[in-house]
Design an enzyme around this catalytic site. Structure first.
Site, short mmCIF file in Angstrom:
data_model
loop_
_atom_site.label_atom_id
_atom_site.label_comp_id
_atom_site.label_asym_id
_atom_site.label_seq_id
_atom_site.Cartn_x
_atom_site.Cartn_y
_atom_site.Cartn_z
N SER A 144 55.24 12.74 13.48
CA SER A 144 56.34 11.83 13.71
C SER A 144 56.92 11.36 12.38
O SER A 144 57.28 12.18 11.54
CB SER A 144 55.84 10.68 14.59
N ASP A 156 60.85 16.79 22.95
CA ASP A 156 60.30 15.61 22.29
C ASP A 156 61.37 14.51 22.31
O ASP A 156 62.49 14.72 21.87
CB ASP A 156 59.93 15.95 20.85
N HIS A 205 55.73 13.91 22.77
CA HIS A 205 55.97 13.65 21.36
C HIS A 205 54.84 14.24 20.52
O HIS A 205 53.70 13.81 20.64
CB HIS A 205 56.06 12.13 21.15
#
Length: 532
Positions: free
Chosen positions: A245, A473, A501
């Site tokens: 991320s 995502d 994600h």
């Protein structure tokens, strides 16, 4: 500001990262159409990416920084985590003035399980920005990363400056933050606009009051420089790293600044450093819509779907109508806090991070819509905000704002700026567009001027860098992974065709095998490889 790239740590990590089975994988092929963005706003954002390239720092370590690189760490067993070693790393508050004072950053490690075959240190960061890398390492990476990776690497983590146990930025009392979470994010009149901007201002001024000078020194670039100090102190010639991320922004920035010392880097759930903060918001707005559409398509095929049994678009209309009703009349939750539109929206968005939350979301929506019980959606919102049962909150949301507001100029400066762009946001997301547009106003009156800006990152001269993207995502749309892999001179794109994600260590053997071969042997997969 953009909706944070969530990769939760500590207790909720098991819920977020439960294994997802997937069948098979293949090499490069045609896209399945789930790119994670779409519509006029996102298209305009990608077309407007910047051309300026992040320039590397000199390869030679400056004399005034050598004492930091030459310090000796004194590892002791972590007080609250047997089997792990902890210590602190000394870094300069300001790299431009190393004599101006130090910061002490919390670092931790889990030694390789097969020390005779040890390859070095594997640095991990779960994202946020604002998430504790140490908690992520202790609660997830050291347990759930594949056994052969854990056997041959010391898994190490550094809480970035202003985060976790590294002098965390704090801005509000728990009661003040709780009130902040309940302010209407989709104002309908001037009074509600004033209430929202006042709440953002209280948040910003609280950060300035409580964090002091640190608030101006929590940038991604400074955190990347801290990582290089940590690498040097550990004795590794090159950095080996898995960032998820926002951790991909941190890892890509490291590669851009220190290409000669960037080794095997895995950037999972990639962000696009070439996009301005406004453009990031537009893309992410569309990314969450893609994720919601996937949830809705699954939901409407079930007889108990609270959003009906029609199309995904009709389900979105049902949800938007429900949120509008909550704006006028919240529903009870069994607590003093009622479920209004802001917390309900956050609960829905929280469930988009992983497909495993979908059953909980269906039940929670049914409870709220049909039985006037908002407790389920409230629990999902509390998970996002790191609220504990005693009413206390973690510091992630403060670190998130502090880093983002320092890394780039604000996407909007006035409410009038937001109103002009609301149609673009709503074009990509009729359900969430206004929420994302108004949330992007949070850095408008930030007490510290942004020190960074959007840059392309090419990182010429590195080893191959593995960029992992998931087609649906929500928080880091797939187009960002495509863009980052294309920017990097040695970028290699690995795709997971699915929901949720990030992809590594989530139970997909194809992804885990490809990443493992790269980490253990230095051999990346074929560029464009796809896994299902």
């Amino acid at each position: 500001m953009e909706f944070r790239s969530l990769f939760r740590t500590a207790a909720p990590v098991a819920a977020l990262l439960v294994l997802i089975t997937a069948a098979g994988c293949d090499s490069a092929g045609s896209d399945d159409g789930g790119t994670g963005t779409g519509g006029s706003g996102a298209d305009a954002a990608r077309a407007g990416s910047v051309s300026k390239v992040l320039q590397p720092l000199p390869a030679k370590i400056p004399a005034d920084l050598r004492p930091y690189y030459e310090q000796k760490l004194r590892w002791t067993e972590c007080d609250d985590a047997p089997g792990f070693d902890c210590t602190t790393l000394r870094v300069p508050m300001d790299y431009a003035e190393p004599d101006g004072g130090d910061l002490k950053l919390a670092v931790a490690r889990k030694e390789a399980e097969d020390p005779g075959e040890r390859l070095g240190s594997l640095h991990v960061n779960p994202g946020g920005p604002g998430a504790s890398a140490i908690e992520f390492m202790q609660d997830f990476a050291s347990i759930e990363y594949p056994a052969d990776v854990r056997a041959r690497y010391d898994i190490v983590a550094m809480d970035p400056r202003g985060v976790g146990s590294s002098q965390p930025v704090k801005c509000l009392t728990d009661k003040e933050f709780e009130a902040h979470t309940q302010v209407d994010q989709t104002p309908d009149d001037e009074g509600e606009v004033e209430a929202l901007t006042a709440s953002f201002d209280r948040f910003a001024q609280g950060c300035a009051k409580r964090a002091g000078d640190l608030l101006g020194h929590v940038s991604t670039e400074e955190a990347a420089r801290d990582m290089d100090v940590f690498r040097g102190v550990l004795g590794d010639r090159k950095l080996t790293y898995v960032g998820a991320s926002y951790g991909t922004m941190l890892g890509a920035t490291y590669a851009g600044l220190f290409p000669q010392r960037a080794g095997r880097l895995v950037l999972d759930g990639a962000m696009d450093p070439s996009l301005t903060s406004r453009q990031l918001n537009l893309d992410q707005n569309a990314g969450f819509t893609t994720a919601f559409d996937s949830f809705a398509e699954d939901c409407v095929q079930r007889s108990d779907c609270p959003l009906g049994t029609g199309s995904a678009e009709e389900a979105g209309t049902q949800l938007r109508d429900f949120l509008d009703r909550l704006d006028a009349k919240p529903v009870p939750t069994g607590e003093q806090r009622a479920l209004g539109e802001p917390l309900a929206t956050m609960g829905v968005l929280m469930a988009m991070y992983q497909e495993d939350f979908w059953p909980q979301l269906r039940d929670s929506l049914a409870d709220a819509m049909e039985r006037k019980d908002g407790s389920g959606l409230l629990a999902l919102a509390d998970m996002y905000f790191e609220r504990e049962p005693d009413g206390s909150y973690g510091s992630m949301m403060y670190g998130f704002a502090a880093v983002n507001c320092l890394d780039q100029p604000p996407p909007f400066e006035t409410p009038a700026d937001v109103e002009k762009l609301v149609p673009d946001f709503e074009a990509d997301s009729p359900v969430f567009g206004r929420d994302f547009a108004w949330a992007a106003l949070n850095c408008a009156d930030w007490p510290v001027t942004a020190t960074g800006e959007a840059n392309r990152i090419e990182a010429a001269g590195t080893d191959p860098i593995l960029v992992v993207g998931t087609t649906r995502d929500p928080a880091t749309p797939y187009v960002w992974a495509e863009s980052l892999a294309a920017q990097l001179k040695e970028g290699v794109l690995l795709t997971y065709e699915g929901d949720g994600h990030t992809a590594y260590a989530r139970g997909n053997g194809c992804i885990d095998d490809a990443v493992g071969t790269y980490l253990l042997e230095g051999t990346p997969p074929q560029d464009g490889k796809r896994c299902r």
